[in-house]
Each structure stands twice: as structure tokens, then as C-alpha cells.
Design a protein around this motif. Sequence first.
Motif, PDB file in Angstrom:
ATOM      1  N   UNK A  40      -9.821  73.651  34.731  1.00 21.64           N
ATOM      2  CA  UNK A  40      -9.542  75.029  35.160  1.00 21.64           C
ATOM      3  C   UNK A  40      -9.266  75.989  34.008  1.00 21.64           C
ATOM      4  N   UNK A  41      -9.004  75.456  32.810  1.00 16.07           N
ATOM      5  CA  UNK A  41      -8.727  76.331  31.668  1.00 16.07           C
ATOM      6  C   UNK A  41      -9.999  76.896  31.045  1.00 16.07           C
ATOM      7  N   UNK A  42     -11.137  76.377  31.455  1.00 12.99           N
ATOM      8  CA  UNK A  42     -12.409  76.861  30.924  1.00 12.99           C
ATOM      9  C   UNK A  42     -12.912  78.025  31.767  1.00 12.99           C
ATOM     10  N   UNK A  43     -13.235  79.125  31.124  1.00 20.82           N
ATOM     11  CA  UNK A  43     -13.856  80.258  31.810  1.00 20.82           C
ATOM     12  C   UNK A  43     -15.370  80.108  31.732  1.00 20.82           C
ATOM     13  N   UNK A  44     -16.044  80.384  32.850  1.00 17.35           N
ATOM     14  CA  UNK A  44     -17.493  80.217  32.925  1.00 17.35           C
ATOM     15  C   UNK A  44     -18.136  81.544  33.312  1.00 17.35           C
TER      16      UNK A  44
END
Length: 216
Positions: A40-44
Motif C-alpha cells: 500500500x505504500x507504493x503509488x501507482x
Amino acid sequence: MEFASLIREALSVLSARRPLFHSEADLQHELALQIVRLDPDVEVRLERPIRLPGARPINLDVMLQRGDQQYALELKYVTAKLDVTVGSEEFLLKSQAAQDLRRYDILKDITRVEQLVEAGIVLGGMSVTITNDRSLWQETRRMETVDQAFRLHHGRTVTGNLNWAETAAAGTVRGREATLNLTGSYTLDWVEYSEIPAPRNGEFRMLIVEIGPASC
């Protein structure tokens, strides 16, 4: 989790839940969702416009970002004809044919990611192709083809300047005339993605090419 490992894990999980897709956009959407579920810490961002120095802007299929680190992902979903129902969902995949152009486009994705890495825009990147068209991963028995430089069969190593054969018709390669220059060297490794019960074209394989530092 490192970006490359995260994408590989997402594809592994996805292969069980989504053994095939309706389109490249369907693949793009589902993979993005799976990546965020795992981290969830990765922005896509999908279809992210990027300006390359001295070149026309491009739309990157997927951009991953964690803090100030960015990672590029290009996707290809190349289909052969398949009419099948999986669970309660019907899939009507068309034959995209023009495999020579598809090969060019897959390799062009690699050059684009290389350019992003060299420009310092991304830390690294990856090209992912999923297909049920076995002509992409099998080696041809024909000695010479117009797209010989762009062949993607399993085990081949691609690098350097890649061009169409001189016999390639202008109309065939229109819009894809440019030489592809690969600064890296990549040995192509096709692996199983999924197997769909069908008389033909039910086998899906995946090609992953990593670009940039191995620790991405």
C-alpha cells in the motif's frame, strides 16, 4: 519489497486469480490493483506522460513510486484467437496477427525504459509481455525473415542496433522505421503464466525483462 520483486510477486498472485485478460487495459488495471494490495505504500500511476530530453513525450504504461524513487513498467498483451469461458466469464480474444510489428513494439518498450533510466527519471524498470501466441516464444525454422533482428524466441540474447531487413516493405513498417538501439544485453526467458483448457491457444507465457540496477 524491491520494485522488481513486487511486480513479480503481483504477477504470480494474479496468474491464479486472472489467468487471462480481455485486453491490455484489463491487464494494466488488474496488475496495478494487485501491486497496491501487496504494498500500500507504493503509488501507482497509469498512462503517465513523461518528457524525455530531446524527444517527444511518451505515455508510460505504469509508473510506480515510493518516496522519491520511481520505477517504470511497460506492458504488452498479445493475443491469438481464443473463445473460452473461465468460471462464469466469457473471453473472446482476437488474433492480433502482424507478429513482426508486435516484436518491434516489445523491444521498443525496452529501449524506452532504458532511456528513462539513462535520463535519471526512474531508478529502473521492467518490460512485461503476456501472450498465448506461441510464434513469439518459439524459434522460427525460416532462415531469413524481415524481422529477423527483432525475433523474441526463448533463449535469444538481444542487444545493440536492431533494424528491419532491407526487403521489408515500406508499407509494412510504416511508423516503425526507426532503428532500435538497446544499450543493455538481455537474454529472453519465457515462463509459464497460465494454462486454459482449450483445443488451441490456451497456453499463456510471460516474458519479463528487467532494465537498470539489479537492486531496484
